[in-house]
Design a protein around this motif. Sequence first.
Motif, PDB file in Angstrom:
ATOM      1  N   SER A  64       0.843  -1.211   0.000  1.00  0.00           N
ATOM      2  CA  SER A  64       0.000   0.000   0.000  1.00  0.00           C
ATOM      3  C   SER A  64       0.878   1.261   0.000  1.00  0.00           C
ATOM      4  O   SER A  64       0.495   2.287  -0.562  1.00  0.00           O
ATOM      5  CB  SER A  64      -0.951  -0.004   1.193  1.00  0.00           C
ATOM      6  OG  SER A  64      -0.202   0.041   2.374  1.00  0.00           O
ATOM      7  N   ARG A  67       1.456   2.292  -3.497  1.00  0.00           N
ATOM      8  CA  ARG A  67       0.284   2.920  -4.125  1.00  0.00           C
ATOM      9  C   ARG A  67       0.052   4.338  -3.600  1.00  0.00           C
ATOM     10  O   ARG A  67      -0.395   5.215  -4.328  1.00  0.00           O
ATOM     11  CB  ARG A  67      -0.972   2.054  -3.907  1.00  0.00           C
ATOM     12  CG  ARG A  67      -0.892   0.716  -4.613  1.00  0.00           C
ATOM     13  CD  ARG A  67      -2.229   0.006  -4.652  1.00  0.00           C
ATOM     14  NE  ARG A  67      -2.729  -0.373  -3.347  1.00  0.00           N
ATOM     15  CZ  ARG A  67      -2.323  -1.440  -2.654  1.00  0.00           C
ATOM     16  NH1 ARG A  67      -1.387  -2.224  -3.154  1.00  0.00           N
ATOM     17  NH2 ARG A  67      -2.835  -1.724  -1.469  1.00  0.00           N
ATOM     18  N   SER A  68       0.381   4.551  -2.324  1.00  0.00           N
ATOM     19  CA  SER A  68       0.116   5.891  -1.787  1.00  0.00           C
ATOM     20  C   SER A  68       1.339   6.811  -1.941  1.00  0.00           C
ATOM     21  O   SER A  68       1.246   8.009  -1.705  1.00  0.00           O
ATOM     22  CB  SER A  68      -0.277   5.795  -0.310  1.00  0.00           C
ATOM     23  OG  SER A  68       0.802   5.213   0.404  1.00  0.00           O
TER      24      SER A  68
END
Length: 534
Positions: A64, A67-68
Motif C-alpha cells: 500500500s 500505491r500511496s
Amino acid sequence: MALTVTDRLPVAGADRILTEEALDFVEQLHVKFAATRDGLLADRVTARRQAAAAGKLDFLPETSHIRSGDWQVAPAPGKLTDRRVEMTGPASPVKMAINALNSGAKVWLADLEDASAPTWHNVIDAQLNLYGAARGDLAYTSEEGKEYTLRTDIPLATVVVRPRGWHLPENHILIDGAPTVGALVDFGLHFFHNARHLASTGDGPFYYLPKMESHLEARLWNEIFVFAQDELGIPQGTIRATVLIETIPAAFQMEEILYELKDHASGLNAGRWDYLFSIIKYFRESGSAFVMPDRASVSMTAPFMRAYTELLVKTCHRRGAFAMGGMAAFIPNRREPEITAQAVEKVRADKMREANDGFDGSWVAHPDLVDTCREVFDSVLGDKPNQVDRLRKEVQVSAADLLDVASAEGEVTEAGLRLNLYVAVAYTAVWLSGNGAVAIHNLMEDAATAEISRTQVWQQIHNQVTLADTGNTVTRELAGKILAEEVERLRAEVNDEEAFARYYEPAAKLIAELTTGEGGFVEFLTLPAYELVS
Ligand SMILES: CC(=O)SCCNC(=O)CCNC(=O)[C@H](O)C(C)(C)COP(=O)(O)OP(=O)(O)OC[C@H]1O[C@@H](n2cnc3c(N)ncnc32)[C@H](O)[C@@H]1OP(=O)(O)O
Ligand SMILES: O=CC(=O)O
C-alpha cells in the motif's frame, strides 16, 4: 554449465545470430535468472489456487505504501513520446517486418509472442529481421517478383520487441541438457546483437513485456535489464519497457509493476484478449459468477472491462507513464470492400473510446488500419504528442468492479460453443504449420484469442452451463459431439487431405484433450502445442 544448440542452421544467416559471444550472454542470463523465473512460475500456481478458492482478489496490503507514495517513472525517451499508432505483427517473415516498419505507425510491436509460433526457424528468422530493422537494412523479393524495401519518404516505425512470456521454454538451446527460458533467449539474443547500436541512435532497445502475473515478475525483468546494460556497457535506464496488463492478478498490481520497473518503464498496455483468458483461467472453477457470455458478446464497454481500462489510464498518468490501448480484432479484407468498411468503422469506434478515455495511443493488427487509428488520436490529441497530463482523478475503481464479470451482457449459446471449438482447432492447426496469427471469419486470431475459445469450453463444461439457445447443458459429451462436427466442417473447407492430416488432426486431438479431456486444466495451449513443432 554446458550450453548446446540442437540445430545450428535452421535458416540462412543463423550463424550471425548464434555466435559464441551471444550464446555466452544467453547462458549468463540463464545462470543468474532462470531459477528465479522457475520460482515465480510456481508462485503463480499457489496464488491462483488461493484466489479461486476465495472467489476474489484484492489489492496487496503489503504494497500500500507504493500505491500511496509519490513517485514517477523515468521520462519517455524521444522516440517514445508519441505512440498514437502502434502496428503489431510477427517479426518473421521478413515481408511482414518490412510492411510493419513501412506502415506509417509510430511503433512496430515486433511480436515474438502471441502472433508468432516459436518454431526454431521463426525464432532465428525473427532475430535476423530485427537485426536488419535496427540497422535500416532489410529487403526482400517475393517469388512473384514483388520487391520489398524500407521507405525513405516517411519515418520508419520505432521497434518495440515483445519476447515470449515467462512460461514458454526454448527447446533448441539447452543448458545441461534442459530447455532454456524462451523469454531469456528472445531478449538475450536481441539485446546482445542490437542494444549498443540502438542506444547509439536513440532507437532503443525497447520492449513489451507480456503475461506477467505479479510485480515480482516485473522485478525480475528489471534485474535482468540492470545486469544486461552493465554487461554491455550501456547506461542504466536506456532500456524502456511497456508492460502488458493482461492478467487479472496484474490488474491489481499496476502501480507495483510500474514501480518495480521505474527507471525502465515507459507505460502499460491494456491487453484485452489475454486479460479475458486470464479471468476465465483464474476463476475457472469458482462458479457461475465468473462464467462469461459467448466470446463475441463480451465487449470493452462491459463494466468490468471498462473498470480495468479506466484504472489503467489513471494509474499510468499519475506516474508519468503512457497508457496504451489494445487490439480490436476486426481485420480489413482487400478483396471485400464491405468487410473492410465494417472493420474500419468498428476499429474507429474502439479507438475513439480509448482516445476519449485518455489513452495515449493504441494498437492495430493490419497496415490498412493505421490511418484510422491515427485520425482518431489526432482528433483528440490535437497538437500534443500524448495526453499523459490527463490524470483522470475522478476515476474510482474497486476490487469488486474489476471482478464483476456478471456485469457483462450476453448469453452462452450453442452457436458460441460451436464457434469456440471451430476457432480453437483452426487456429491451432495454423500455429502448428508455423504461423502465429491468422484471419478467421474476418477477425484476427492469435494465441490469446484462441486461449479464450478453448478455456471457455472448459469452463462451460465444468460449471454445467445451460445453453440459452437450445436449453442443453454443456457436458463433455455435447462438446465432444460438436467438436467432431466442426472438425468435419474444417475438413471440407480445407479440402486438402495431406494438410488436414498434418496440421488439423493433431490440432483437433489437442483441443479435444484441452477441452473435453479428463487430464486436468492445461495452463497454456501453446505449451503442449510447442512439443508438436520443431
Ligand atoms: C492479442 C494480441 O496479442 S494482439 C497482437 C498480436 N497479434 C498480431 O499482431 C496480429 C497481427 N496481424 C496479422 O498477423 C495479420 O494482419 C493477419 C494474420 C490477421 C491477417 O494477415 P493477412 O491474411 O496476410 O492479411 P492481408 O492479406 O489483408 O494482408 C495484406 C498485406 O498486409 C500485410 N500485413 C497484414 N497484417 C500485417 C501486420 N500485422 N504486419 C505487417 N504486415 C501485415 C500482409 O503481409 C500483406 O502484405 P503484401 O500485400 O505485401 O503481401
Ligand atoms: O496481447 C494483447 C492481448 O490483447 O491479449
